[in-house]
Structures are given as C-alpha cells and as structure tokens.
Design a protein around this motif. Sequence first.
Motif, PDB file in Angstrom:
ATOM      1  N   ASN A   1       0.794  -1.233   0.000  1.00 33.04           N
ATOM      2  CA  ASN A   1       0.000   0.000   0.000  1.00 33.04           C
ATOM      3  C   ASN A   1       0.819   1.272   0.000  1.00 33.04           C
ATOM      4  OD1 ASN A   1      -2.435  -1.459   0.071  1.00 33.04           O
ATOM      5  ND2 ASN A   1      -2.241  -1.717   2.273  1.00 33.04           N
ATOM      6  N   HIS A   2       2.127   1.177   0.246  1.00 38.99           N
ATOM      7  CA  HIS A   2       2.929   2.397   0.291  1.00 38.99           C
ATOM      8  C   HIS A   2       4.286   2.250  -0.407  1.00 38.99           C
ATOM      9  CE1 HIS A   2       4.725   6.126   1.581  1.00 38.99           C
ATOM     10  NE2 HIS A   2       5.743   5.431   2.031  1.00 38.99           N
TER      11      HIS A   2
ATOM     12  N   GLU B   1       7.330   6.172  -7.700  1.00 36.44           N
ATOM     13  CA  GLU B   1       7.239   7.634  -7.801  1.00 36.44           C
ATOM     14  C   GLU B   1       8.630   8.255  -7.820  1.00 36.44           C
ATOM     15  OE1 GLU B   1       5.576  11.286  -8.400  1.00 36.44           O
ATOM     16  OE2 GLU B   1       4.566   9.349  -8.513  1.00 36.44           O
ATOM     17  N   ARG B   2       9.576   7.687  -7.072  1.00 38.58           N
ATOM     18  CA  ARG B   2      10.961   8.194  -7.100  1.00 38.58           C
ATOM     19  C   ARG B   2      11.639   7.875  -8.429  1.00 38.58           C
ATOM     20  NH1 ARG B   2      10.792   6.160  -1.831  1.00 38.58           N
ATOM     21  NH2 ARG B   2      11.930   4.283  -2.429  1.00 38.58           N
ATOM     22  N   ILE B   3      11.371   6.692  -8.971  1.00 35.91           N
ATOM     23  CA  ILE B   3      12.010   6.270 -10.225  1.00 35.91           C
ATOM     24  C   ILE B   3      11.426   7.026 -11.419  1.00 35.91           C
ATOM     25  CG2 ILE B   3      12.275   4.327 -11.831  1.00 35.91           C
ATOM     26  CD1 ILE B   3      12.236   2.505  -9.320  1.00 35.91           C
ATOM     27  N   ALA B   4      10.103   7.124 -11.476  1.00 33.63           N
ATOM     28  CA  ALA B   4       9.420   7.737 -12.620  1.00 33.63           C
ATOM     29  C   ALA B   4       8.235   8.556 -12.116  1.00 33.63           C
ATOM     30  CB  ALA B   4       8.946   6.652 -13.584  1.00 33.63           C
ATOM     31  N   PRO B   5       8.506   9.793 -11.674  1.00 29.10           N
ATOM     32  CA  PRO B   5       7.423  10.630 -11.133  1.00 29.10           C
ATOM     33  C   PRO B   5       6.272  10.802 -12.124  1.00 29.10           C
ATOM     34  CG  PRO B   5       9.560  11.634 -10.743  1.00 29.10           C
ATOM     35  CD  PRO B   5       9.789  10.469 -11.650  1.00 29.10           C
ATOM     36  N   ARG B   6       5.054  10.718 -11.635  1.00 33.02           N
ATOM     37  CA  ARG B   6       3.863  10.829 -12.493  1.00 33.02           C
ATOM     38  C   ARG B   6       3.786  12.165 -13.214  1.00 33.02           C
ATOM     39  NH1 ARG B   6      -1.030   9.768  -8.911  1.00 33.02           N
ATOM     40  NH2 ARG B   6       0.412  10.213  -7.250  1.00 33.02           N
ATOM     41  N   LYS B   7       4.269  13.237 -12.608  1.00 37.10           N
ATOM     42  CA  LYS B   7       4.124  14.572 -13.199  1.00 37.10           C
ATOM     43  C   LYS B   7       5.282  14.964 -14.110  1.00 37.10           C
ATOM     44  CE  LYS B   7       1.045  16.126  -9.663  1.00 37.10           C
ATOM     45  NZ  LYS B   7       0.658  17.092  -8.684  1.00 37.10           N
ATOM     46  N   SER B   8       6.185  14.029 -14.388  1.00 36.98           N
ATOM     47  CA  SER B   8       7.305  14.324 -15.282  1.00 36.98           C
ATOM     48  C   SER B   8       6.875  14.182 -16.742  1.00 36.98           C
ATOM     49  CB  SER B   8       8.473  13.366 -15.008  1.00 36.98           C
ATOM     50  OG  SER B   8       9.060  13.666 -13.783  1.00 36.98           O
ATOM     51  N   ARG B   9       7.697  14.743 -17.616  1.00 34.43           N
ATOM     52  CA  ARG B   9       7.450  14.631 -19.063  1.00 34.43           C
ATOM     53  C   ARG B   9       8.268  13.454 -19.562  1.00 34.43           C
ATOM     54  NH1 ARG B   9       9.901  15.828 -23.718  1.00 34.43           N
ATOM     55  NH2 ARG B   9       8.663  16.578 -25.454  1.00 34.43           N
ATOM     56  N   TYR B  10       7.642  12.601 -20.366  1.00 40.26           N
ATOM     57  CA  TYR B  10       8.314  11.414 -20.903  1.00 40.26           C
ATOM     58  C   TYR B  10       8.242  11.430 -22.419  1.00 40.26           C
ATOM     59  CZ  TYR B  10       8.219   9.944 -16.091  1.00 40.26           C
ATOM     60  OH  TYR B  10       8.416   9.898 -14.739  1.00 40.26           O
ATOM     61  N   GLU B  11       9.383  11.194 -23.053  1.00 41.51           N
ATOM     62  CA  GLU B  11       9.475  11.237 -24.515  1.00 41.51           C
ATOM     63  C   GLU B  11       8.530  10.254 -25.193  1.00 41.51           C
ATOM     64  OE1 GLU B  11      11.149  13.294 -26.628  1.00 41.51           O
ATOM     65  OE2 GLU B  11      11.640  14.441 -24.831  1.00 41.51           O
TER      66      GLU B  11
END
Length: 96
Positions: free
Chosen positions: A74-75, A82-92
Amino acid sequence: MDLQEIIQSFILSAMVKTENLKIQTRGNCDVVDITDQVRKAIATSRITNGTVTLFNVGSTAGITTTEYEPGLVNHDIKAAFERIAPRKSRYEHEQT
C-alpha cells in the motif's frame, strides 16, 4: 498404482494448459494480489506437477512475486515507483 492410473498420471504431467485471467486495476502503481485466481486456475487444470508461467500484455504492466505485506503493497512499492518515474514528469515516449 495400476496401469490406468500410471497412464493418466503421465498424460496429465505432459500437458500444457493455457488460462486467460482478466485482472482489473486502477492504474498508477495499483498492486493486485492474483494468488487466488492463479490457485484456482491450477486447481481446475487437474495438473498436479509442473511449472506455472505468468505473462501480461502491455508495456506498462508487470508481474512480481512478493510477500503481501500491507506497508509494502500500500505504500513502499508506489513510493519507489514515484521516485524512479514521477507521475508529473514529461516522458518522450508519450510524444510519439
């Protein structure tokens, strides 16, 4: 064990059984325990000895084995992603 039982056992041990399981997720690192679905598929296959191979379709889904511990599920897993691939980042790959 009589000859008929030996033959039946051999036939069942040489089988390949394919099952399709549909697992619904909520996305965004949703962790789903599929143990019961897999256990049921094994039980209904009548195969008593062998290997289970799981495969998922899709580039953003994954299957792993882990002890179902609430803090992890659950956490911790969600926090690690989230640390590896933050949801709010831009991805090519989203641009193609």
